[in-house]
Design a protein around this motif. Sequence first.
Motif, mmCIF file in Angstrom:
data_model
loop_
_atom_site.group_PDB
_atom_site.id
_atom_site.type_symbol
_atom_site.label_atom_id
_atom_site.label_comp_id
_atom_site.label_asym_id
_atom_site.label_seq_id
_atom_site.Cartn_x
_atom_site.Cartn_y
_atom_site.Cartn_z
ATOM 1 N N GLN A 81 0.892 -1.339 -0.070
ATOM 2 C CA GLN A 81 0.016 -0.244 -0.032
ATOM 3 C C GLN A 81 0.901 1.405 0.091
ATOM 4 O O GLN A 81 0.404 2.317 -0.258
ATOM 5 C CB GLN A 81 -0.846 -0.049 1.139
ATOM 6 C CG GLN A 81 -2.114 -0.926 1.241
ATOM 7 C CD GLN A 81 -3.061 -0.460 0.310
ATOM 8 O OE1 GLN A 81 -3.395 0.852 0.169
ATOM 9 N NE2 GLN A 81 -3.272 -1.254 -0.737
ATOM 10 N N PHE A 113 -8.396 16.187 -2.630
ATOM 11 C CA PHE A 113 -8.150 15.760 -1.473
ATOM 12 C C PHE A 113 -9.171 16.357 -0.559
ATOM 13 O O PHE A 113 -9.363 16.115 0.694
ATOM 14 C CB PHE A 113 -6.752 16.124 -0.879
ATOM 15 C CG PHE A 113 -5.699 15.010 -1.447
ATOM 16 C CD1 PHE A 113 -4.290 15.320 -1.454
ATOM 17 C CD2 PHE A 113 -6.184 13.933 -1.910
ATOM 18 C CE1 PHE A 113 -3.489 14.938 -1.724
ATOM 19 C CE2 PHE A 113 -5.023 13.182 -2.482
ATOM 20 C CZ PHE A 113 -3.704 13.404 -2.695
ATOM 21 N N LEU A 119 -1.515 10.335 5.236
ATOM 22 C CA LEU A 119 -2.412 9.613 4.272
ATOM 23 C C LEU A 119 -2.206 10.453 3.008
ATOM 24 O O LEU A 119 -1.942 10.187 1.711
ATOM 25 C CB LEU A 119 -3.582 9.514 4.596
ATOM 26 C CG LEU A 119 -4.156 8.567 5.613
ATOM 27 C CD1 LEU A 119 -5.530 8.741 5.760
ATOM 28 C CD2 LEU A 119 -3.711 7.260 4.780
ATOM 29 N N LEU A 120 -2.203 11.946 3.085
ATOM 30 C CA LEU A 120 -1.931 12.901 1.859
ATOM 31 C C LEU A 120 -0.662 12.870 1.242
ATOM 32 O O LEU A 120 -0.504 13.154 0.112
ATOM 33 C CB LEU A 120 -2.309 14.128 2.423
ATOM 34 C CG LEU A 120 -3.907 14.460 2.759
ATOM 35 C CD1 LEU A 120 -4.062 16.263 3.036
ATOM 36 C CD2 LEU A 120 -4.677 14.068 1.791
ATOM 37 N N TRP A 147 -0.491 9.724 -0.705
ATOM 38 C CA TRP A 147 -1.357 9.634 -1.860
ATOM 39 C C TRP A 147 -0.631 10.451 -3.187
ATOM 40 O O TRP A 147 -1.009 10.642 -4.111
ATOM 41 C CB TRP A 147 -2.823 10.119 -1.599
ATOM 42 C CG TRP A 147 -3.567 9.308 -0.777
ATOM 43 C CD1 TRP A 147 -3.261 7.926 -0.696
ATOM 44 C CD2 TRP A 147 -4.523 9.312 0.082
ATOM 45 N NE1 TRP A 147 -4.106 7.202 0.128
ATOM 46 C CE2 TRP A 147 -4.966 8.178 0.538
ATOM 47 C CE3 TRP A 147 -5.550 10.398 0.389
ATOM 48 C CZ2 TRP A 147 -6.054 7.907 1.380
ATOM 49 C CZ3 TRP A 147 -6.558 10.398 1.196
ATOM 50 C CH2 TRP A 147 -6.983 8.835 1.829
ATOM 51 N N THR A 148 -0.132 11.781 -2.418
ATOM 52 C CA THR A 148 0.641 12.828 -3.347
ATOM 53 C C THR A 148 1.793 12.069 -3.912
ATOM 54 O O THR A 148 1.862 12.108 -5.220
ATOM 55 C CB THR A 148 1.059 13.965 -2.383
ATOM 56 O OG1 THR A 148 -0.082 14.393 -1.941
ATOM 57 C CG2 THR A 148 1.484 14.956 -3.706
ATOM 58 N N ASN A 157 2.619 9.200 -4.600
ATOM 59 C CA ASN A 157 2.303 8.098 -5.341
ATOM 60 C C ASN A 157 1.280 8.437 -6.243
ATOM 61 O O ASN A 157 1.018 7.336 -7.302
ATOM 62 C CB ASN A 157 1.753 6.923 -4.583
ATOM 63 C CG ASN A 157 2.826 6.326 -3.771
ATOM 64 O OD1 ASN A 157 3.765 6.556 -4.005
ATOM 65 N ND2 ASN A 157 2.413 5.374 -2.515
ATOM 66 N N GLN A 158 0.887 9.646 -6.716
ATOM 67 C CA GLN A 158 0.076 10.083 -7.567
ATOM 68 C C GLN A 158 0.660 9.864 -9.035
ATOM 69 O O GLN A 158 1.650 10.508 -9.408
ATOM 70 C CB GLN A 158 -0.434 11.508 -7.442
ATOM 71 C CG GLN A 158 -1.357 12.099 -8.380
ATOM 72 C CD GLN A 158 -2.521 11.144 -8.649
ATOM 73 O OE1 GLN A 158 -3.081 11.053 -9.645
ATOM 74 N NE2 GLN A 158 -3.345 10.881 -7.586
ATOM 75 N N SER A 168 -8.871 4.115 6.058
ATOM 76 C CA SER A 168 -9.768 3.033 5.211
ATOM 77 C C SER A 168 -11.142 2.857 5.809
ATOM 78 O O SER A 168 -12.147 2.863 5.193
ATOM 79 C CB SER A 168 -9.232 1.681 5.061
ATOM 80 O OG SER A 168 -8.024 2.050 4.496
#
Lengths: 458, 322, 274
Positions: free
Chosen positions: B143, C147, C199-200, C203-204, C206-207, C271
Amino acid sequence: MLGRVRTRWRPAMLTIAALAGSVAVVACGGPGSSSSETSSSTQSSTTASAQAPTCGTEPVTLRAYFETGFPLAGALAEEFSKQFPNVEWDIREDQFAVLTQNAPRVLADDPPDLMRLPQVSELVKDGLLKNLDGYAKAFGWDQWPASQLSQMRLGEGGRPRGEGSLYAMGLNFSMTGIFYNKELAEKIGMTEPPQTLAELDELLAKAKAAGIVPIQQFNGGATGGLAFPLQNLMAAYGPPGPINDWIFQKPGATIDTPTNLKAAEHLAEWIEKGYFVKDANAIDYAKMMSRFIDGEGLLIFDGDWESGTLDKQMPGKAGFFLMPPAEEGGARAAMSAPLTYGIAERAENADCAAFFLNWVATDETARRITVEVGGSHPMGPADAYMPPVKEGSVTAATLAAGATIAEDNGAMDFIANATGSIYAKGWTPNLQKMVAGEQTPKGLLETVQRQYESELED
Amino acid sequence: MAGSVRDAIVDLTEARPEASARRRARSARRSAGLRTPAWVGWLFVAPALLVYLVFVLRPLVATFEYSLYRWNGIGPSTWVGLDNYREVFTDPELLKTITNAFELIVFFSVIPVLLGLAIASVIRRIATSRLALVGRTVLFLPQVIPLVAAGIAWSWMLADDGFVNQVLRWVGLDGAARAWLGDFSTALPAVGAIGAWVLLGLVTLLLLSGMSKIDPVLYEAARMDGAGPLREFFHVTLPSLRQEIGVCVTVTVIAALASFDIVYVSTQGGPGNATMVPGLEIYYQAFSERRIGVASALAVVLMVLVLAFVLPIQWLTRRGER
Amino acid sequence: MIVARRETWVARGLLIALMAVTIVPFVSLFTTALHESGTYPDGISWPSDPHWENFLDAFRVAHMGELLWSSTLIVLGVVPVSLLIGTMAGFAIGHLRMWGSRLLFLLFVLGLTLPFEGIITPLYYQMRDFGLLNTRWAIILPLIGLFMPFAVFWMRAHFVNMPDELSEAARMDGANTWQLFWRIHVPLALPAISSLAILLFLWTWNQFLLAIVLVDDPAKRTMAGALGAFQGQWGTDMPLLCAGSLLILTPTLILFVVFQRRFVAALLQGSLKG
C-alpha cells in the motif's frame, strides 16, 4: 424517521438544483474555441527571405522527442552539438506506442522542435505540423530524387499522401527484409538466400524439424510485429502499388484484396505450422532483438535500422536478404520509408530544427553516422558522399538491397502507418488474435479495412 | 447518506457509551448554536470550498457537458446529444472495458476479502505476538509503494522468464508456464492477481483489527455452547465484522473499477483488448484518439457504476448499526 | 482464552507465507537489478557478478536528485495547504455547524468516491487554459481540490466530538473564532491532523494519473509519474528498470519503516472512515 428523511433530502435537492443550474450556464456553448488554436497550416514556413535559415550564434536549446532504442537520432544530435556548440539538446524518449499516443497532445500543447512521428496524416489535418515547403525550397531539398520525399507529402487536410506539401523529413530511408543467423542457417544446409516463396517455406520447415525457432518475431504489447511478414507476403503475391494507395489514403483504396488474402492465409499457415516463436504475443521488439542476437532464432523480419547494431553485436554472424517473390523471377518489393520526423507548427526553434535536418543529409560526418549507427541510406542528393562500408557486413547487404528495390520500383511504406491509430487499433489486436487462433485471415483484412474506413470518416 | 455517515463516525470513536449522551446534548444545543454568526463559519469553509469548486466540481460538470458533444480538443465542437452514450453501450470494444472492470472486481475485491477473512481469522490467535507486529509492517508494504512500481515488479515476475514461471518449472509444471500477461486468456486474471497482491495485506489487516475489537466473552460463550471454529466464525466473527467488510469491499471495488496505473504499466490494455479497463480507455480516447465526447461519456458511465456499487454496499453494511 | 497449540503454529505458518508472498516482488526487483544491463535474467537468480553500479547508473540516468526534489516540492505544495483548509472546513462543518453546513458536507461527501479519471479530461483543458500545463501547479492545485472531500470528512469526524463547553469557555474569555480555532482546537486535533498528513503525503507521492497527463517533463512530476517516464525510456533494459524502480521506491519505504506505527494506524483508520 420520516421527519429526518425530509430534512435530509432538502440539502440534497438544493445541491442537485445548484449543479443543474451550473450545467445550464456552462452548456450555453460547446467546449473548444473555433479559431485561435489552429493557425492556417498552408502558410509557408519561412518568411520573405530566400536565405536558408540557420541556428544562428545565440545559445539555442532544441527540444526533441525521439523513440527509445534507436540510437541514430541521439548520435546525430551529439555530433551536431559538437559542430555547432551554441546548440544544446533537450531530448525526451519514449517507446513507439507511447510516442504515437502522445503525439497529438504533445504537438498541440507542449510542442517540441523536432519529433519522431511514424504517422502524420491526422496531425496535418489538425494543423499541428509545420509546412516544410519553404525549407525545402531554401535548402534545395526538392532537387533530391523525388521518391525520397513523396511519402512525406500530403494533400490538403492530410489526404491523400504521396503528393502535395512536405510535412515531415527523414533522417534516412530504411530498407526492410529478412535478417538471418548465418550459423543456424549452415546447420540446416542453407547456402544461399531463397529465391522463391516456396524455397523460403522449405527453409522454415527444415529449421522447425531441426528444433530451431524458424521466425523469432515480436507481436506483443502494443506493437504487432507480424505486420512485417504480412506486408512482405502481400508484396510477394501482388504488386506494391495498391498497398501504397491504401497506405496513402487514396480514395477507394482497400486492403482486402484477393492477393492480400492469399498473403494473409500464407501467414496463417506459418502460424499454424508453428514457425513463429511460441510466445510471440508476449515479446516486444527489444526482446526479439535480444533473443536474435543471442542466437535464438533463424530469421527475423526487420529493417536496416538494426544493421549497425547487428554488425557490432553479431559481427559476421548475421545476414540479410529481401523477401523472395511468389513466382520465380518476380519483381521484389520491400517496405522502404524514411523514419519520419516532423517540426511542430508552434515549435520555438523551427528554423534551427530544419537546419539540423538539412545538415543530417548533407554533412559528411553526419552521413557517416547515419550509415554506421543507423545502418541505412541517408537522404539527400543522388551524388552525395557515401561512406565506405565493410564488405560482408549486414550494412553492406542492406544498402545493396536498396539498389535492387529502386530498380524494381518496389518501395512501399508501412501498413502500420496508414492512419494514426490503424496499428494500435487495427493491425496489432487482430494479428495478436490470429496468433492466438481467434481470428481468420479474411477476418483480419475485413476488420482492419472497417477500422480504416471508420477512421477516415471521423 | 449523511445521516448514516454521521452515525458511523459516532460509533467509531473511542468513548462509545458517552456517544448517545453527547448526541442528545448536541441536538439540544443546535438551536442555540455557538453564537457564531453564520458568515464566520462560511469564511472558514471558503478556501476548501473554492479549491473544490474550481478543480473538482467545475471539471465534473464539464465532463457531463463534453459527453454531449463531439470534440477533438482543438477545433470547434458539435452537439450530438446522447450519441456518445449510445456508442459506449453498443460498441463492443467499449463495452468490453466495462465487462473487464467487472471481472477485475472478482480479483481485486472478492478474492482478497474472502482470503483476508480466512487468513485473519486464523492469525487472530497470534494477533499480539511479535511476529504479528513485524507482519503488520510487511503486509502494508504494497500500500505504501506506488501502484506503478507494483505493476513493473509484477510484469517482470509474470514474464516468460520471470519468477512465476521459474517456480512452475521447478515443480515440474512446465506446461503451465507461459507469458501470463501476453496470453489472451490469462492476461486479465494476471492483472487481477497484481491487484489482489496490492490489496490483500490491507484487507487482512483491516479485518484483523476489526476482529480484535470483538468482545472475547462472545467467543467464550460460543465455546461453551460447543461450537467449533467454523461455527464460531459464522456466528460470532462474521456478523461483528459487517462494517469492516463493507469498508474492504468498498475500497477494493473502487480500486477495480477505477484501475489505471497497474494496467497502464503492465499491459497497456493488451493483448488486443483483453485487459482494457474504463480508466485507461478514457485516457486513450481523450488524449490519443482525440475523441473527447466519447471519453467523457465513458467517464460519466464509470462514475455512475462506482456509485451503483458503493451506495448499496454502504447502505447494507451501515444500516441497523446502533 | 482457550487457544490450542496447533492453531498457533498454523497461524504462524500462514502469516509467514503471506509475508513471503508480499516480499517476493521486491526480491525479484532487487536480484534483477544486479544483473548486467540489457540482459534478461531467468526469474529470481543471484548474478555471478553483481553489477552494483546499476543503481548508480539508474540514479544518474533518471536524474534522481531532481525527481526527489520535484516530488518534495509537490508534497510541500499540497499537504500543508490541504491540512490547513481541510481542518478549517472540518472545524466549521463539524463544530461551528453554521447554517448550510449540512449542505456543504453533502457536497464534499459527493466527491469521496470520485475516480480521478472522471474529471481528468476537463482538468487537462482547464490547466491548459490557465497556462499551467507542464508545471508542478498542474498537479498541486487539482490534488488539493481532490483531497478536500476526504480531508474535510476526516477532520469533521474529529471536530464533531469536541464538546461545545470547551468553546463556550473560551468565548467567555473573549476569544474570537480564529483564536478559538488556532489556539484551542488545532492543538487538540494534532493526532488527527498528523494521520491525515501521512495519508495525504502518501497519496501525493504516489499520484500517477495526474502526473502523466498534465505534466510532460519527468523532472516536474511526482516520483510515481517519473517512474512512468523512466519505464517509457528505459523499459527495455530490465536490470536498469528494476534498479530505477527500487531507487524510486526507497524514499517512501524508508519513511514508512521509520514511522511505521503512525503509518499503519493512519492507513487503517483512513480506510475505515473512508
